[in-house]
Design a protein around this motif. Structure first.
Motif, PDB file in Angstrom:
ATOM      1  N   GLY A  59       0.794  -1.217   0.000  1.00 27.15           N
ATOM      2  CA  GLY A  59       0.000   0.000   0.000  1.00 27.15           C
ATOM      3  C   GLY A  59       0.829   1.271   0.000  1.00 27.15           C
ATOM      4  N   TYR A  60       2.164   1.122   0.042  1.00 28.25           N
ATOM      5  CA  TYR A  60       3.077   2.270   0.041  1.00 28.25           C
ATOM      6  C   TYR A  60       4.126   2.086  -1.046  1.00 28.25           C
ATOM      7  CZ  TYR A  60       1.190   3.426   4.638  1.00 28.25           C
ATOM      8  OH  TYR A  60       0.356   3.761   5.668  1.00 28.25           O
ATOM      9  N   ALA A  61       4.675   3.195  -1.508  1.00 31.39           N
ATOM     10  CA  ALA A  61       5.795   3.137  -2.449  1.00 31.39           C
ATOM     11  C   ALA A  61       7.047   2.728  -1.676  1.00 31.39           C
ATOM     12  CB  ALA A  61       6.001   4.495  -3.110  1.00 31.39           C
ATOM     13  N   SER A  62       7.812   1.789  -2.203  1.00 29.87           N
ATOM     14  CA  SER A  62       9.012   1.286  -1.532  1.00 29.87           C
ATOM     15  C   SER A  62      10.171   2.264  -1.633  1.00 29.87           C
ATOM     16  CB  SER A  62       9.442  -0.044  -2.155  1.00 29.87           C
ATOM     17  OG  SER A  62       8.451  -1.013  -1.976  1.00 29.87           O
ATOM     18  N   LEU A  63      11.061   2.190  -0.656  1.00 26.28           N
ATOM     19  CA  LEU A  63      12.347   2.885  -0.719  1.00 26.28           C
ATOM     20  C   LEU A  63      13.399   1.823  -0.983  1.00 26.28           C
ATOM     21  CD1 LEU A  63      12.158   5.238   2.401  1.00 26.28           C
ATOM     22  CD2 LEU A  63      11.829   5.856   0.009  1.00 26.28           C
ATOM     23  N   GLN A  64      14.274   2.071  -1.932  1.00 24.47           N
ATOM     24  CA  GLN A  64      15.310   1.097  -2.258  1.00 24.47           C
ATOM     25  C   GLN A  64      16.678   1.747  -2.236  1.00 24.47           C
ATOM     26  OE1 GLN A  64      14.121  -0.701  -5.973  1.00 24.47           O
ATOM     27  NE2 GLN A  64      12.776  -2.114  -4.909  1.00 24.47           N
ATOM     28  N   HIS A  65      17.638   0.988  -1.721  1.00 25.21           N
ATOM     29  CA  HIS A  65      19.048   1.381  -1.680  1.00 25.21           C
ATOM     30  C   HIS A  65      19.252   2.734  -0.994  1.00 25.21           C
ATOM     31  CE1 HIS A  65      19.949  -2.077  -4.132  1.00 25.21           C
ATOM     32  NE2 HIS A  65      19.024  -1.689  -4.986  1.00 25.21           N
ATOM     33  N   GLN A  66      18.557   2.941   0.118  1.00 21.73           N
ATOM     34  CA  GLN A  66      18.732   4.159   0.908  1.00 21.73           C
ATOM     35  C   GLN A  66      20.022   4.022   1.709  1.00 21.73           C
ATOM     36  OE1 GLN A  66      16.335   6.879   0.911  1.00 21.73           O
ATOM     37  NE2 GLN A  66      15.913   5.682  -0.918  1.00 21.73           N
ATOM     38  N   ARG A  67      20.968   4.916   1.491  1.00 23.40           N
ATOM     39  CA  ARG A  67      22.248   4.860   2.210  1.00 23.40           C
ATOM     40  C   ARG A  67      22.158   5.633   3.514  1.00 23.40           C
ATOM     41  NH1 ARG A  67      26.639   2.920  -0.225  1.00 23.40           N
ATOM     42  NH2 ARG A  67      26.484   2.419  -2.423  1.00 23.40           N
ATOM     43  N   VAL A  68      22.577   4.991   4.612  1.00 25.15           N
ATOM     44  CA  VAL A  68      22.599   5.659   5.913  1.00 25.15           C
ATOM     45  C   VAL A  68      23.885   5.307   6.643  1.00 25.15           C
ATOM     46  CG1 VAL A  68      20.108   5.785   6.195  1.00 25.15           C
ATOM     47  CG2 VAL A  68      21.327   3.803   7.040  1.00 25.15           C
ATOM     48  N   ALA A  69      24.346   6.232   7.461  1.00 25.57           N
ATOM     49  CA  ALA A  69      25.531   6.003   8.282  1.00 25.57           C
ATOM     50  C   ALA A  69      25.099   5.321   9.566  1.00 25.57           C
ATOM     51  CB  ALA A  69      26.226   7.323   8.585  1.00 25.57           C
ATOM     52  N   VAL A  70      25.835   4.290   9.963  1.00 26.07           N
ATOM     53  CA  VAL A  70      25.557   3.587  11.213  1.00 26.07           C
ATOM     54  C   VAL A  70      26.058   4.456  12.362  1.00 26.07           C
ATOM     55  CG1 VAL A  70      26.062   1.530  12.575  1.00 26.07           C
ATOM     56  CG2 VAL A  70      25.705   1.340  10.099  1.00 26.07           C
ATOM     57  N   GLY A  71      25.229   4.639  13.362  1.00 29.73           N
ATOM     58  CA  GLY A  71      25.603   5.444  14.519  1.00 29.73           C
ATOM     59  C   GLY A  71      24.515   5.370  15.570  1.00 29.73           C
ATOM     60  N   THR A  72      24.510   6.324  16.474  1.00 26.37           N
ATOM     61  CA  THR A  72      23.542   6.298  17.560  1.00 26.37           C
ATOM     62  C   THR A  72      22.245   7.033  17.241  1.00 26.37           C
ATOM     63  OG1 THR A  72      24.569   8.246  18.534  1.00 26.37           O
ATOM     64  CG2 THR A  72      25.335   6.088  19.313  1.00 26.37           C
ATOM     65  N   ALA A  73      22.242   7.894  16.231  1.00 24.30           N
ATOM     66  CA  ALA A  73      21.044   8.661  15.881  1.00 24.30           C
ATOM     67  C   ALA A  73      20.005   7.761  15.214  1.00 24.30           C
ATOM     68  CB  ALA A  73      21.405   9.809  14.946  1.00 24.30           C
ATOM     69  N   GLU A  74      18.732   8.052  15.486  1.00 18.84           N
ATOM     70  CA  GLU A  74      17.650   7.326  14.827  1.00 18.84           C
ATOM     71  C   GLU A  74      17.365   7.982  13.481  1.00 18.84           C
ATOM     72  OE1 GLU A  74      13.808   5.514  16.621  1.00 18.84           O
ATOM     73  OE2 GLU A  74      13.291   7.551  16.006  1.00 18.84           O
ATOM     74  N   HIS A  75      17.315   7.174  12.440  1.00 17.99           N
ATOM     75  CA  HIS A  75      17.015   7.661  11.095  1.00 17.99           C
ATOM     76  C   HIS A  75      15.515   7.521  10.841  1.00 17.99           C
ATOM     77  CE1 HIS A  75      21.286   7.771  10.000  1.00 17.99           C
ATOM     78  NE2 HIS A  75      21.386   6.641  10.677  1.00 17.99           N
ATOM     79  N   THR A  76      14.928   8.508  10.178  1.00 20.78           N
ATOM     80  CA  THR A  76      13.511   8.462   9.835  1.00 20.78           C
ATOM     81  C   THR A  76      13.363   8.289   8.334  1.00 20.78           C
ATOM     82  OG1 THR A  76      12.933   9.882  11.698  1.00 20.78           O
ATOM     83  CG2 THR A  76      11.310   9.709   9.929  1.00 20.78           C
ATOM     84  N   PHE A  77      12.490   7.364   7.947  1.00 21.83           N
ATOM     85  CA  PHE A  77      12.226   7.065   6.541  1.00 21.83           C
ATOM     86  C   PHE A  77      10.744   7.266   6.278  1.00 21.83           C
ATOM     87  CE2 PHE A  77      15.721   4.574   8.095  1.00 21.83           C
ATOM     88  CZ  PHE A  77      16.723   4.893   7.209  1.00 21.83           C
ATOM     89  N   VAL A  78      10.426   8.026   5.222  1.00 23.52           N
ATOM     90  CA  VAL A  78       9.041   8.342   4.902  1.00 23.52           C
ATOM     91  C   VAL A  78       8.615   7.530   3.685  1.00 23.52           C
ATOM     92  CG1 VAL A  78       7.422  10.167   4.270  1.00 23.52           C
ATOM     93  CG2 VAL A  78       9.339  10.676   5.817  1.00 23.52           C
ATOM     94  N   LEU A  79       7.555   6.733   3.862  1.00 27.46           N
ATOM     95  CA  LEU A  79       6.979   5.987   2.748  1.00 27.46           C
ATOM     96  C   LEU A  79       5.731   6.739   2.272  1.00 27.46           C
ATOM     97  CD1 LEU A  79       7.080   2.224   3.859  1.00 27.46           C
ATOM     98  CD2 LEU A  79       8.752   3.513   2.537  1.00 27.46           C
ATOM     99  N   GLY A  80       5.682   7.010   0.984  1.00 30.48           N
ATOM    100  CA  GLY A  80       4.531   7.673   0.410  1.00 30.48           C
ATOM    101  C   GLY A  80       3.583   6.666  -0.210  1.00 30.48           C
ATOM    102  N   ARG A  81       2.386   7.107  -0.486  1.00 36.89           N
ATOM    103  CA  ARG A  81       1.417   6.266  -1.197  1.00 36.89           C
ATOM    104  C   ARG A  81       1.785   6.278  -2.668  1.00 36.89           C
ATOM    105  NH1 ARG A  81      -1.969   3.156   2.056  1.00 36.89           N
ATOM    106  NH2 ARG A  81      -2.363   4.323   3.937  1.00 36.89           N
ATOM    107  N   PRO A  82       1.612   5.143  -3.356  1.00 33.36           N
ATOM    108  CA  PRO A  82       1.913   5.137  -4.792  1.00 33.36           C
ATOM    109  C   PRO A  82       0.922   6.014  -5.558  1.00 33.36           C
ATOM    110  CG  PRO A  82       0.930   3.057  -4.107  1.00 33.36           C
ATOM    111  CD  PRO A  82       1.155   3.866  -2.854  1.00 33.36           C
ATOM    112  N   LEU A  83       1.396   6.576  -6.666  1.00 35.28           N
ATOM    113  CA  LEU A  83       0.545   7.382  -7.520  1.00 35.28           C
ATOM    114  C   LEU A  83      -0.469   6.497  -8.233  1.00 35.28           C
ATOM    115  CD1 LEU A  83       3.162   9.737  -9.170  1.00 35.28           C
ATOM    116  CD2 LEU A  83       1.589  10.285  -7.312  1.00 35.28           C
ATOM    117  N   LYS A  84      -1.706   6.960  -8.314  1.00 33.65           N
ATOM    118  CA  LYS A  84      -2.736   6.221  -9.041  1.00 33.65           C
ATOM    119  C   LYS A  84      -3.023   6.954 -10.339  1.00 33.65           C
ATOM    120  CE  LYS A  84      -4.921   4.204  -5.029  1.00 33.65           C
ATOM    121  NZ  LYS A  84      -6.148   3.993  -4.281  1.00 33.65           N
ATOM    122  N   ILE A  85      -3.021   6.193 -11.424  1.00 26.88           N
ATOM    123  CA  ILE A  85      -3.257   6.795 -12.747  1.00 26.88           C
ATOM    124  C   ILE A  85      -4.597   6.320 -13.271  1.00 26.88           C
ATOM    125  CG2 ILE A  85      -2.433   6.960 -15.109  1.00 26.88           C
ATOM    126  CD1 ILE A  85       0.384   6.642 -13.992  1.00 26.88           C
TER     127      ILE A  85
END
Length: 85
Positions: A59-85
């Protein structure tokens, strides 16, 4: 490595699949997790450096190959709804 998966309204997405593949010299290191009710996941044994993430939920658009640095901070990732045509 800590992360949180949310929608565009900053609401947590429970049950999202998170796949991590590390880029380092040697065989690929993989990890799979599912987000909890707060949209969070963690990987305590993540290697230092940078990792690539694939994040998906039906039900959401996927995120692929998102690069993040490993550390103590929490990373936030936003999934959007796919476009409907």
């Amino acid at each position: 490595l800590k992360g949180r998966v949310v929608d565009k309204d900053d609401q947590p997405i429970e049950g999202a699949s998170v796949s991590l593949v590390s880029d380092y010299n040697g065989p690929p290191l993989t990890f799979k997790a599912t987000t909890d009710a707060e949209g969070r996941f963690s990987w305590g044994a993540a290697p230092p450096g940078e990792v690539k993430l694939d994040i998906s939920k039906t039900g959401y658009a996927s995120l692929q190959h998102q690069r993040v640095a490993v550390g103590t901070a929490e990373h936030t990732f936003v999934l959007g709804r796919p476009l409907k045509i």
